[in-house]
Design an enzyme around this catalytic site. Structure first.
Site, PDB file in Angstrom:
ATOM      1  N   VAL A  12       0.800  -0.915   0.039  1.00  0.00           N
ATOM      2  CA  VAL A  12       0.267  -0.281   0.313  1.00  0.00           C
ATOM      3  C   VAL A  12       1.154   0.999  -0.198  1.00  0.00           C
ATOM      4  O   VAL A  12       0.417   2.380  -0.699  1.00  0.00           O
ATOM      5  CB  VAL A  12      -1.335   0.316   1.154  1.00  0.00           C
ATOM      6  CG1 VAL A  12      -1.692   1.301   1.059  1.00  0.00           C
ATOM      7  CG2 VAL A  12      -1.637  -1.107   1.016  1.00  0.00           C
ATOM      8  N   GLU A 124      -9.606   5.693   5.973  1.00  0.00           N
ATOM      9  CA  GLU A 124     -11.101   5.433   4.660  1.00  0.00           C
ATOM     10  C   GLU A 124     -10.272   4.548   4.061  1.00  0.00           C
ATOM     11  O   GLU A 124     -10.938   3.427   3.964  1.00  0.00           O
ATOM     12  CB  GLU A 124     -10.713   6.610   3.753  1.00  0.00           C
ATOM     13  CG  GLU A 124     -12.420   5.988   2.269  1.00  0.00           C
ATOM     14  CD  GLU A 124     -13.224   6.075   2.624  1.00  0.00           C
ATOM     15  OE1 GLU A 124     -14.030   7.037   3.643  1.00  0.00           O
ATOM     16  OE2 GLU A 124     -14.193   5.265   3.050  1.00  0.00           O
ATOM     17  N   VAL A 127     -11.069  -0.329   5.526  1.00  0.00           N
ATOM     18  CA  VAL A 127     -12.234  -0.686   6.125  1.00  0.00           C
ATOM     19  C   VAL A 127     -12.569  -1.023   3.707  1.00  0.00           C
ATOM     20  O   VAL A 127     -12.226   0.450   3.383  1.00  0.00           O
ATOM     21  CB  VAL A 127     -13.163  -0.316   5.831  1.00  0.00           C
ATOM     22  CG1 VAL A 127     -14.679  -1.418   6.046  1.00  0.00           C
ATOM     23  CG2 VAL A 127     -13.338  -0.292   7.229  1.00  0.00           C
ATOM     24  N   ILE A 131     -12.624   1.731  -2.055  1.00  0.00           N
ATOM     25  CA  ILE A 131     -14.776   1.917  -1.475  1.00  0.00           C
ATOM     26  C   ILE A 131     -14.574   3.555  -0.402  1.00  0.00           C
ATOM     27  O   ILE A 131     -14.697   2.762   0.367  1.00  0.00           O
ATOM     28  CB  ILE A 131     -15.507   0.619  -1.886  1.00  0.00           C
ATOM     29  CG1 ILE A 131     -15.289  -0.592  -1.920  1.00  0.00           C
ATOM     30  CG2 ILE A 131     -16.291   0.903  -1.395  1.00  0.00           C
ATOM     31  CD1 ILE A 131     -15.596  -1.504  -1.551  1.00  0.00           C
ATOM     32  N   GLY A 182      -1.398  -9.719  -4.283  1.00  0.00           N
ATOM     33  CA  GLY A 182      -0.712  -8.970  -3.267  1.00  0.00           C
ATOM     34  C   GLY A 182      -2.031  -8.719  -2.051  1.00  0.00           C
ATOM     35  O   GLY A 182      -2.496  -7.089  -1.603  1.00  0.00           O
ATOM     36  N   GLU A 185      -3.233 -10.713   3.688  1.00  0.00           N
ATOM     37  CA  GLU A 185      -2.425  -9.905   4.899  1.00  0.00           C
ATOM     38  C   GLU A 185      -1.269 -10.637   4.404  1.00  0.00           C
ATOM     39  O   GLU A 185      -0.678 -11.738   3.907  1.00  0.00           O
ATOM     40  CB  GLU A 185      -3.565 -10.164   6.243  1.00  0.00           C
ATOM     41  CG  GLU A 185      -4.329  -9.456   5.652  1.00  0.00           C
ATOM     42  CD  GLU A 185      -4.438  -7.737   5.641  1.00  0.00           C
ATOM     43  OE1 GLU A 185      -3.326  -7.240   6.966  1.00  0.00           O
ATOM     44  OE2 GLU A 185      -4.689  -7.059   5.106  1.00  0.00           O
ATOM     45  N   ASP A 196      -9.794 -10.383  10.443  1.00  0.00           N
ATOM     46  CA  ASP A 196      -9.732  -8.945   9.511  1.00  0.00           C
ATOM     47  C   ASP A 196     -10.613  -8.410   9.345  1.00  0.00           C
ATOM     48  O   ASP A 196     -11.465  -7.049   8.942  1.00  0.00           O
ATOM     49  CB  ASP A 196      -8.578  -9.197   7.533  1.00  0.00           C
ATOM     50  CG  ASP A 196      -8.310  -8.188   7.032  1.00  0.00           C
ATOM     51  OD1 ASP A 196      -8.106  -7.204   7.186  1.00  0.00           O
ATOM     52  OD2 ASP A 196      -9.401  -8.256   5.554  1.00  0.00           O
ATOM     53  N   LYS A 200     -12.383  -5.099  10.540  1.00  0.00           N
ATOM     54  CA  LYS A 200     -13.324  -4.403   9.127  1.00  0.00           C
ATOM     55  C   LYS A 200     -14.767  -3.375  10.391  1.00  0.00           C
ATOM     56  O   LYS A 200     -15.242  -2.457  10.076  1.00  0.00           O
ATOM     57  CB  LYS A 200     -13.232  -4.170   8.006  1.00  0.00           C
ATOM     58  CG  LYS A 200     -11.743  -4.434   7.268  1.00  0.00           C
ATOM     59  CD  LYS A 200     -11.550  -5.268   6.403  1.00  0.00           C
ATOM     60  CE  LYS A 200     -10.522  -4.837   5.633  1.00  0.00           C
ATOM     61  NZ  LYS A 200     -10.425  -6.291   4.723  1.00  0.00           N
TER      62      LYS A 200
HETATM   63  N1  HSE Z   1      -6.266  -8.955   3.247  1.00  0.00           N
HETATM   64  C1  HSE Z   1      -7.143  -7.667   2.855  1.00  0.00           C
HETATM   65  C2  HSE Z   1      -8.378  -8.564   2.035  1.00  0.00           C
HETATM   66  C3  HSE Z   1      -6.428  -7.115   2.164  1.00  0.00           C
HETATM   67  O1  HSE Z   1      -8.306  -8.993   1.303  1.00  0.00           O
HETATM   68  O2  HSE Z   1      -9.285  -7.674   1.948  1.00  0.00           O
HETATM   69  C4  HSE Z   1      -7.331  -5.106   2.601  1.00  0.00           C
HETATM   70  O3  HSE Z   1      -7.683  -5.116   3.647  1.00  0.00           O
END
Ligand code: HSE
Length: 412
Positions: A12, A124, A127, A131, A182, A185, A196, A200
């Protein structure tokens, strides 16, 4: 010229640097000033970067530089991200992060420090990747009482489930592909075990209901136990299996929040959200349902949301954006055993017909499912909605069935 620093030049972070470089003119037009990416904190060297001369390994270079007004944190993980972000905010610098683990664990505290320092703390990208969802909930839907948020919040697991559903791909093969692209995580366990998505939905719940919801209070299940048989039964039922993060407001101070794989009926908008895409439904009392859809992971989609927050911070250097929630002790979270849903059950029995009769006697109304090439003795059915603790008790009473899979039915 506004000086900005970046902490973490991974997937990122490098996307943020890339957009700041490739979209310089576009951003200048939006702000009326040039963004100077003055420092990049990373332990590695990047000699081919157009910002190669800006790299540092010393956090204090950023913390001590009074020209740096906005700091971007894309390091991921809790430590030292938490300490670095806290230090920057305490020194009055605004901070932008894509780090959902950080926001879910320390959001209330960091927002409070930002408020005390008249700085901004924006997230932002934490999550839904690219989007817009935090800003819409916080600003565009602010006139609504939000009663429910439900969504596909993890791109990696959605990618895996899509590959399993449409291409018959195995779990491991699909995960490897997601990692190569990519999406995953650093530790893919956070994706496939639902952590994850949990972080969120906690951020969205905290934002919508004004109280910090901590991930350890949220019942979380991943997708590692989903089999091709379950996928086939979901299809014969008329839907698909998706990893859903859901939060519902039940009363003034009670929310039902969960992350789990669910059967999603094909008439639901969430059923057709495939690959790395995320979809989030927000139910407002004025708007009705509003659905947000887009790429939930990946370098440039996520970096796009980070850069938008940087622009917002620069536009609000003298005024604070109102984004806040109170700390809490999680007492408003309904114990998951009391959450009410219909359930899918798949199991094996010596005599499937007899097991079906027994299940009917125990559960009352059930809906039997079928699939092609089901092995002898396999039984699958859907129950009526009931509290999860009641479901578990009744399932244990169906002695002739050895349950192999139970999945919630999403009322989505
Ligand atoms: N590993 C997370 C996913 C990355 O696949 O949504 C974005 O938060």
């Amino acid at each position: 010229m506004i000086s900005v620093a970046l902490m973490g030049h991974g997937v990122v972070g490098s996307g943020v640097a890339e957009i700041l470089y490739t979209h310089k003119q576009k951003l200048f037009a939006a702000i009326g000033e040039e963004i100077d990416l003055k420092h990049i904190l990373d332990l590695r060297e990047f000699p081919d970067s157009p910002f190669a001369d800006r790299f540092t390994k010393d956090f204090n270079v950023i913390a001590d530089d009074i020209e740096v007004r906005v700091v971007v944190e894309t390091m991921g993980g809790l430590h030292p991200a938490y300490e670095f972000v806290k230090e920057c905010l305490s020194r009055g610098k605004s901070v932008v992060t894509s780090n959902k683990e950080l926001v879910a664990a320390y959001g209330a505290e960091l927002l409070s420090i930002a408020s005390q320092q008249s700085a901004n703390f924006l997230f932002e990208a934490s999550v839904g990747g690219g989007i817009p969802i935090i800003r819409p909930i916080n600003q565009c839907l602010v006139a609504n009482n939000v009663s429910e948020i439900a969504g596909i919040l993890n791109g990696t697991t959605n990618f895996i489930l899509t590959k399993m559903f449409y291409e018959g791909m195995g779990f491991d093969e699909a995960l490897k592909l997601a990692q190569e692209l990519g999406y995953a995580e650093r530790n893919p366990e956070a994706d496939v075990e639902g952590h994850d998505a949990c972080r969120k939905i906690c951020i969205l719940a905290s934002l919508a209901f004004g109280k910090h919801i901590y991930p350890d209070a949220v019942h979380t299940e991943g997708i590692t136990k989903i089999t091709a048989a379950d996928v086939a039964y979901a299809e014969s039922w008329g839907g698909v299996i998706k990893l859903i993060g859901s939060v519902k407001k039940l009363g003034r101070d009670c929310i039902d929040i969960i992350v789990a794989p669910m059967f999603v009926p094909s008439h639901s908008q969430l059923s057709s959200i495939d690959d790395v895409f995320n979809g989030i439904m927000v139910r407002g009392d004025c708007t009705g349902d509003v659905v947000f859809y887009g790429k939930g992971a990946g370098k440039l989609p996520t970096a796009s949301a980070v850069v938008a927050d940087v622009v917002d911070c620069i536009k609000h250097l003298k005024t604070r954006k109102y984004l806040s929630w109170a700390d809490s002790d999680n007492s408003s979270v309904l114990p998951y055993e009391q959450s009410v849903r219909a359930m899918y059950v798949r199991g094996v029995a010596d005599d499937a017909a007899a097991a079906y009769d027994e299940a009917k006697a125990v559960f009352g109304e059930i809906h039997r499912l079928s699939r092609e090439n089901a092995p002898q003795g396999e039984l699958a059915f859907i129950t009526e909605p009931m509290e999860f603790r009641c479901f578990e008790k009744r399932l244990a009473e169906v002695k002739s069935l050895k349950a192999e899979s139970v999945i919630r039915i999403g009322d989505l």
